[in-house]
Write a protein that holds these residues in place. Structure first.
Motif, PDB file in Angstrom:
ATOM      1  N   THR A  38      41.289  -4.389  16.368  1.00 24.05           N
ATOM      2  CA  THR A  38      41.914  -2.842  15.908  1.00 24.05           C
ATOM      3  C   THR A  38      41.937  -2.822  14.395  1.00 24.05           C
ATOM      4  O   THR A  38      42.187  -1.800  14.252  1.00 24.05           O
ATOM      5  N   GLY A  39      41.796  -3.892  13.771  1.00 20.60           N
ATOM      6  CA  GLY A  39      41.761  -3.730  12.290  1.00 20.60           C
ATOM      7  C   GLY A  39      43.114  -3.570  11.782  1.00 20.60           C
ATOM      8  O   GLY A  39      43.458  -3.352  10.582  1.00 20.60           O
ATOM      9  N   LYS A  40      43.925  -4.109  12.427  1.00 19.60           N
ATOM     10  CA  LYS A  40      45.284  -3.805  11.921  1.00 19.60           C
ATOM     11  C   LYS A  40      46.211  -5.264  11.911  1.00 19.60           C
ATOM     12  O   LYS A  40      47.560  -5.217  11.710  1.00 19.60           O
ATOM     13  N   LYS A  41      45.587  -6.382  12.279  1.00 18.46           N
ATOM     14  CA  LYS A  41      46.376  -7.542  12.248  1.00 18.46           C
ATOM     15  C   LYS A  41      46.723  -7.912  10.833  1.00 18.46           C
ATOM     16  O   LYS A  41      45.861  -7.774   9.836  1.00 18.46           O
ATOM     17  N   ASN A  42      47.711  -8.606  10.622  1.00 20.54           N
ATOM     18  CA  ASN A  42      48.201  -9.087   9.267  1.00 20.54           C
ATOM     19  C   ASN A  42      47.140 -10.441   9.074  1.00 20.54           C
ATOM     20  O   ASN A  42      46.889 -11.044   9.643  1.00 20.54           O
ATOM     21  N   GLY A  43      47.190 -10.413   7.554  1.00 17.39           N
ATOM     22  CA  GLY A  43      46.149 -11.678   7.006  1.00 17.39           C
ATOM     23  C   GLY A  43      44.938 -10.860   6.174  1.00 17.39           C
ATOM     24  O   GLY A  43      44.732  -9.865   6.098  1.00 17.39           O
ATOM     25  N   ARG A  44      44.242 -11.668   5.466  1.00 16.75           N
ATOM     26  CA  ARG A  44      43.263 -11.548   4.825  1.00 16.75           C
ATOM     27  C   ARG A  44      41.815 -11.216   5.764  1.00 16.75           C
ATOM     28  O   ARG A  44      41.824 -12.033   6.648  1.00 16.75           O
ATOM     29  N   GLY A  45      41.253 -10.277   5.534  1.00 16.92           N
ATOM     30  CA  GLY A  45      40.194  -9.788   6.250  1.00 16.92           C
ATOM     31  C   GLY A  45      38.842  -9.878   5.410  1.00 16.92           C
ATOM     32  O   GLY A  45      38.668  -9.844   4.399  1.00 16.92           O
ATOM     33  N   ALA A  46      37.815 -10.217   6.459  1.00 14.76           N
ATOM     34  CA  ALA A  46      36.249 -10.189   6.113  1.00 14.76           C
ATOM     35  C   ALA A  46      35.704  -9.190   7.019  1.00 14.76           C
ATOM     36  O   ALA A  46      36.105  -9.315   8.342  1.00 14.76           O
ATOM     37  N   TYR A  47      34.755  -8.634   6.877  1.00 12.89           N
ATOM     38  CA  TYR A  47      33.883  -7.580   7.622  1.00 12.89           C
ATOM     39  C   TYR A  47      32.673  -7.957   7.935  1.00 12.89           C
ATOM     40  O   TYR A  47      31.805  -8.633   7.159  1.00 12.89           O
ATOM     41  N   ILE A  48      32.158  -7.649   9.300  1.00 11.86           N
ATOM     42  CA  ILE A  48      30.906  -8.113   9.650  1.00 11.86           C
ATOM     43  C   ILE A  48      30.238  -7.190  10.383  1.00 11.86           C
ATOM     44  O   ILE A  48      30.951  -6.243  11.291  1.00 11.86           O
ATOM     45  N   CYS A  49      29.064  -6.791  10.460  1.00 12.67           N
ATOM     46  CA  CYS A  49      28.384  -5.945  11.393  1.00 12.67           C
ATOM     47  C   CYS A  49      28.657  -6.343  12.788  1.00 12.67           C
ATOM     48  O   CYS A  49      28.523  -7.595  13.011  1.00 12.67           O
ATOM     49  N   PRO A  50      28.498  -5.670  13.917  1.00 15.00           N
ATOM     50  CA  PRO A  50      28.479  -5.833  15.209  1.00 15.00           C
ATOM     51  C   PRO A  50      27.151  -6.265  15.782  1.00 15.00           C
ATOM     52  O   PRO A  50      26.517  -5.710  16.575  1.00 15.00           O
ATOM     53  N   ASP A  51      26.547  -7.572  14.925  1.00 11.04           N
ATOM     54  CA  ASP A  51      25.368  -8.269  15.494  1.00 11.04           C
ATOM     55  C   ASP A  51      25.493  -9.484  15.322  1.00 11.04           C
ATOM     56  O   ASP A  51      25.800 -10.061  14.341  1.00 11.04           O
ATOM     57  N   PRO A  52      25.017 -10.072  16.483  1.00 14.58           N
ATOM     58  CA  PRO A  52      25.031 -11.564  16.473  1.00 14.58           C
ATOM     59  C   PRO A  52      24.200 -12.195  15.276  1.00 14.58           C
ATOM     60  O   PRO A  52      24.611 -13.258  14.591  1.00 14.58           O
ATOM     61  N   GLN A  53      23.154 -11.708  14.702  1.00 16.47           N
ATOM     62  CA  GLN A  53      22.395 -11.981  13.888  1.00 16.47           C
ATOM     63  C   GLN A  53      23.196 -12.201  12.396  1.00 16.47           C
ATOM     64  O   GLN A  53      23.095 -13.085  11.472  1.00 16.47           O
ATOM     65  N   CYS A  54      24.102 -11.146  12.297  1.00 25.13           N
ATOM     66  CA  CYS A  54      24.817 -11.093  11.146  1.00 25.13           C
ATOM     67  C   CYS A  54      25.917 -12.524  11.088  1.00 25.13           C
ATOM     68  O   CYS A  54      26.274 -12.909   9.904  1.00 25.13           O
ATOM     69  N   LEU A  55      26.433 -12.927  12.336  1.00 26.32           N
ATOM     70  CA  LEU A  55      27.265 -13.580  12.286  1.00 26.32           C
ATOM     71  C   LEU A  55      26.668 -15.012  11.820  1.00 26.32           C
ATOM     72  O   LEU A  55      27.191 -15.995  11.198  1.00 26.32           O
ATOM     73  N   LYS A  56      25.348 -15.185  12.295  1.00 22.24           N
ATOM     74  CA  LYS A  56      24.458 -16.396  11.887  1.00 22.24           C
ATOM     75  C   LYS A  56      24.351 -16.532  10.357  1.00 22.24           C
ATOM     76  O   LYS A  56      24.210 -17.616   9.912  1.00 22.24           O
ATOM     77  N   GLN A  57      24.061 -15.357   9.860  1.00 22.78           N
ATOM     78  CA  GLN A  57      23.694 -15.255   8.538  1.00 22.78           C
ATOM     79  C   GLN A  57      24.802 -15.559   7.842  1.00 22.78           C
ATOM     80  O   GLN A  57      24.847 -16.229   6.780  1.00 22.78           O
ATOM     81  N   ALA A  58      26.087 -15.048   8.220  1.00 25.94           N
ATOM     82  CA  ALA A  58      27.367 -15.322   7.687  1.00 25.94           C
ATOM     83  C   ALA A  58      27.720 -16.888   7.635  1.00 25.94           C
ATOM     84  O   ALA A  58      28.117 -17.405   6.585  1.00 25.94           O
ATOM     85  N   PHE A  59      27.331 -17.558   8.589  1.00 27.79           N
ATOM     86  CA  PHE A  59      27.498 -19.144   8.860  1.00 27.79           C
ATOM     87  C   PHE A  59      26.492 -19.701   7.703  1.00 27.79           C
ATOM     88  O   PHE A  59      26.861 -20.564   7.027  1.00 27.79           O
ATOM     89  N   LYS A  60      25.241 -19.374   7.761  1.00 22.99           N
ATOM     90  CA  LYS A  60      24.159 -19.905   6.856  1.00 22.99           C
ATOM     91  C   LYS A  60      24.633 -19.604   5.413  1.00 22.99           C
ATOM     92  O   LYS A  60      24.781 -20.568   4.453  1.00 22.99           O
ATOM     93  N   LYS A  61      25.152 -18.718   4.938  1.00 21.62           N
ATOM     94  CA  LYS A  61      25.694 -18.217   3.700  1.00 21.62           C
ATOM     95  C   LYS A  61      26.905 -18.553   3.412  1.00 21.62           C
ATOM     96  O   LYS A  61      27.359 -18.444   2.293  1.00 21.62           O
ATOM     97  N   LYS A  62      27.606 -19.037   4.314  1.00 26.58           N
ATOM     98  CA  LYS A  62      28.856 -19.407   4.106  1.00 26.58           C
ATOM     99  C   LYS A  62      29.890 -18.184   3.830  1.00 26.58           C
ATOM    100  O   LYS A  62      30.779 -18.248   2.685  1.00 26.58           O
ATOM    101  N   GLY A  63      29.499 -17.225   4.419  1.00 23.32           N
ATOM    102  CA  GLY A  63      30.499 -15.675   4.123  1.00 23.32           C
ATOM    103  C   GLY A  63      31.808 -15.831   4.097  1.00 23.32           C
ATOM    104  O   GLY A  63      32.462 -15.280   3.657  1.00 23.32           O
ATOM    105  N   LEU A  64      32.260 -16.557   5.533  1.00 28.07           N
ATOM    106  CA  LEU A  64      33.647 -16.710   5.663  1.00 28.07           C
ATOM    107  C   LEU A  64      34.302 -17.691   4.677  1.00 28.07           C
ATOM    108  O   LEU A  64      35.580 -17.423   4.214  1.00 28.07           O
TER     109      LEU A  64
END
Length: 161
Positions: A38-64
């Motif tokens: 929803t984009g409305k939850k409380n807390g600190r947010g990070a954004y990612i493309c709706p693509d599983p490859q981006c989640l893999k890259q985020a893990f690899k680059k320690k994006g979160l």
């Protein structure tokens, strides 16, 4: 009147995209990390493309880790991956239902005509479509004020309908 649309940077691929084309991952005050559709939850947010490859890259680059300024364990990425897969499956199922009910058109020409005739409520283009195709639909949708999303892969979308 043209409103300025906020942009965010994907923590996986690093591309700057419109906020509504990205999925938010949020860390609550309690430290829980979850998908925020929803984009409305409380807390600190990070954004990612709706693509599983981006989640893999985020893990690899320690994006979160960088976005949340804490060490994020691998188990959190695995949980996000499972939830992501469930979300994708639900979305693909809904597309299949829309197609079978006659409320969805498929193909570049039919989609362009639906936008031009103002019968389209939403345009979805596969993430692995050519850059020219994405740009053409993005521009046309902006002109006719139709929501536009890059989501899924050609094979997944084709199989769903």
């Amino acid at each position: 009147m043209n409103r300025k649309i906020p942009t965010r940077k994907c923590i996986g691929c690093g591309e700057l995209k419109e906020k509504n084309q990205l999925v938010r991952i949020v860390r609550s005050k309690e430290g829980e990390i979850s998908l925020d559709m929803t984009g409305k939850k409380n807390g600190r947010g990070a954004y990612i493309c709706p693509d599983p490859q981006c989640l893999k890259q985020a893990f690899k680059k320690k994006g979160l880790d960088r976005s949340f300024k804490i060490g994020v364990p691998e188990s959190v990425y695995e949980t996000l991956k499972r939830r992501w897969k469930n979300f994708m499956n639900k979305g693909l199922s809904l597309l299949g239902l829309a197609f079978r009910s006659g409320n969805l058109v498929s193909g570049e020409f039919a989609a362009r005509e639906a936008v031009r005739k103002k019968t389209a409520a939403l345009i979805i283009v596969a993430n692995d479509a050519s850059d020219n195709t994405k740009k053409m639909f993005e521009n046309q949708c902006k002109h006719y004020q139709v929501p536009f999303y890059c989501w899924g892969l050609k094979e997944e979308l084709g199989h769903a309908i």
